[in-house]
Design a protein around this motif. Structure first.
Motif, PDB file in Angstrom:
ATOM      1  N   ALA A  87     108.026 -46.023  38.578  1.00 48.71           N
ATOM      2  CA  ALA A  87     108.320 -47.394  39.000  1.00 48.71           C
ATOM      3  C   ALA A  87     107.383 -48.387  38.310  1.00 48.71           C
ATOM      4  CB  ALA A  87     108.197 -47.514  40.516  1.00 48.71           C
ATOM      5  N   THR A  88     106.114 -48.017  38.183  1.00 46.67           N
ATOM      6  CA  THR A  88     105.148 -48.898  37.524  1.00 46.67           C
ATOM      7  C   THR A  88     105.461 -49.029  36.045  1.00 46.67           C
ATOM      8  OG1 THR A  88     103.456 -48.219  39.119  1.00 46.67           O
ATOM      9  CG2 THR A  88     102.698 -49.329  37.138  1.00 46.67           C
TER      10      THR A  88
ATOM     11  N   ALA B 216      99.560 -48.741  44.488  1.00 41.94           N
ATOM     12  CA  ALA B 216     100.807 -48.700  45.242  1.00 41.94           C
ATOM     13  C   ALA B 216     100.825 -47.537  46.228  1.00 41.94           C
ATOM     14  CB  ALA B 216     101.992 -48.587  44.278  1.00 41.94           C
ATOM     15  N   LEU B 217     100.023 -46.513  45.955  1.00 35.58           N
ATOM     16  CA  LEU B 217      99.928 -45.345  46.833  1.00 35.58           C
ATOM     17  C   LEU B 217      98.792 -45.466  47.841  1.00 35.58           C
ATOM     18  CD1 LEU B 217     100.444 -42.653  44.058  1.00 35.58           C
ATOM     19  CD2 LEU B 217     102.090 -43.240  45.850  1.00 35.58           C
ATOM     20  N   GLY B 218      98.089 -46.598  47.811  1.00 32.96           N
ATOM     21  CA  GLY B 218      97.016 -46.819  48.778  1.00 32.96           C
ATOM     22  C   GLY B 218      95.659 -46.320  48.354  1.00 32.96           C
ATOM     23  N   VAL B 219      95.470 -46.081  47.046  1.00 30.04           N
ATOM     24  CA  VAL B 219      94.188 -45.608  46.525  1.00 30.04           C
ATOM     25  C   VAL B 219      93.625 -46.671  45.588  1.00 30.04           C
ATOM     26  CG1 VAL B 219      92.998 -43.834  45.196  1.00 30.04           C
ATOM     27  CG2 VAL B 219      94.912 -43.200  46.669  1.00 30.04           C
ATOM     28  N   ALA B 220      92.456 -47.198  45.915  1.00 31.47           N
ATOM     29  CA  ALA B 220      91.807 -48.208  45.082  1.00 31.47           C
ATOM     30  C   ALA B 220      90.978 -47.507  44.015  1.00 31.47           C
ATOM     31  CB  ALA B 220      90.931 -49.116  45.934  1.00 31.47           C
TER      32      ALA B 220
ATOM     33  N   ALA C 125      99.623 -47.772  39.764  1.00 34.18           N
ATOM     34  CA  ALA C 125     100.387 -46.774  40.522  1.00 34.18           C
ATOM     35  C   ALA C 125      99.572 -46.261  41.695  1.00 34.18           C
ATOM     36  CB  ALA C 125     100.808 -45.626  39.610  1.00 34.18           C
ATOM     37  N   LEU C 126      98.287 -46.012  41.487  1.00 30.57           N
ATOM     38  CA  LEU C 126      97.429 -45.551  42.580  1.00 30.57           C
ATOM     39  C   LEU C 126      97.305 -46.623  43.658  1.00 30.57           C
ATOM     40  CD1 LEU C 126      94.682 -43.687  40.537  1.00 30.57           C
ATOM     41  CD2 LEU C 126      96.087 -42.672  42.348  1.00 30.57           C
TER      42      LEU C 126
END
Length: 244
Positions: free
Chosen positions: A214-215, A119-123, A116-117
């Protein structure tokens, strides 16, 4: 799996008791496998080890002074705080044994958070940071900041996995934890406390909530559900277990 979104931000103790009630109901077959995904009220969730500390009363008072409702949670670990700038994910499943499947459930919960992270642009990565609060091998972090923690509780017939993702207001959480952990006498590094928004400005808890659902939906067939009167009645009976 039914998906519940109902929340009681003005009564965090009730929300904890609802989760407790669902765990018992899934164990007896009164409820199907259940996921709750919601933004909670301001909460400082203490573990059972905290409750044995000589500084527990002072730690609860410190949490209250910062605007966090103190409560005793079902899972283990030390104090963890969250509020409406965070997202809680709770998954309750039937289980045949109490002790089995613990690593697998932790792995599944942390994979959900990391995906989920992403998908939000956080690795993000899984693992404990040196000196982090509520330390655990199944924490999720990025850039030296703990973004999420996980916990479990199993009873005969069912398991609960809880994950909290801190998205906004990391500075408020850090300030509260400084005083709470001082009261508990636990050393830690305040720099490990923060939020995903610190790493990706503009990110909101609403964004994270949608990404987490969603995930989860990519792995489970989710069916929207509602809290029923029996669950609420059971929760009212159980709330005293979380007020101590």
């Amino acid at each position: 799996m039914q998906l519940l979104r109902a929340r009681h931000p003005d009564d965090p103790v009730l929300d904890a008791a609802i989760t407790h009630a669902l765990l018992r109901q899934v164990a007896t077959g009164e409820q199907p496998p259940t996921a709750r995904v919601f933004r909670p009220g301001a909460t400082m969730a203490f573990g059972r080890l905290d409750a044995l500390s000589a500084g527990y009363a002072a730690a609860r008072a410190a949490a209250t002074a910062h605007g966090y409702t103190p409560l005793l949670r079902l899972g283990g670990g030390h104090a963890a705080g969250y509020d409406a700038g965070s997202v809680l994910v709770e998954v309750v499943r039937p289980e045949r044994t109490i002790a089995g499947g613990i690593p697998e459930r932790f792995a599944g919960a942390t994979a959900l958070l990391v995906d989920a992270l992403a998908a939000l642009g956080v690795a993000a990565r899984v693992g404990a940071l040196p000196g982090e609060y509520c330390a655990g091998d199944w924490s999720v972090n990025a850039a030296g900041v703990k973004l999420a923690g996980t916990a479990q509780r199993s009873i005969r017939g069912a398991s609960l996995v809880t994950a909290m993702l801190i998205v906004e207001r990391g500075d408020l959480l850090r300030a509260a934890l400084v005083d709470v952990y001082a009261a508990l006498g636990i050393e830690w590094r305040p720099g490990t406390a923060g939020a995903a928004q610190d790493l990706r400005p503009g990110l909101s808890a609403g964004d994270a909530e949608r990404a987490l659902i969603a995930t989860l939906a990519a792995h489970e067939r989710l069916v929207a559900g509602e809290l029923d009167p029996a669950t609420m009645a059971r929760a009212q009976d159980l709330r005293t277990a979380h007020e101590r």
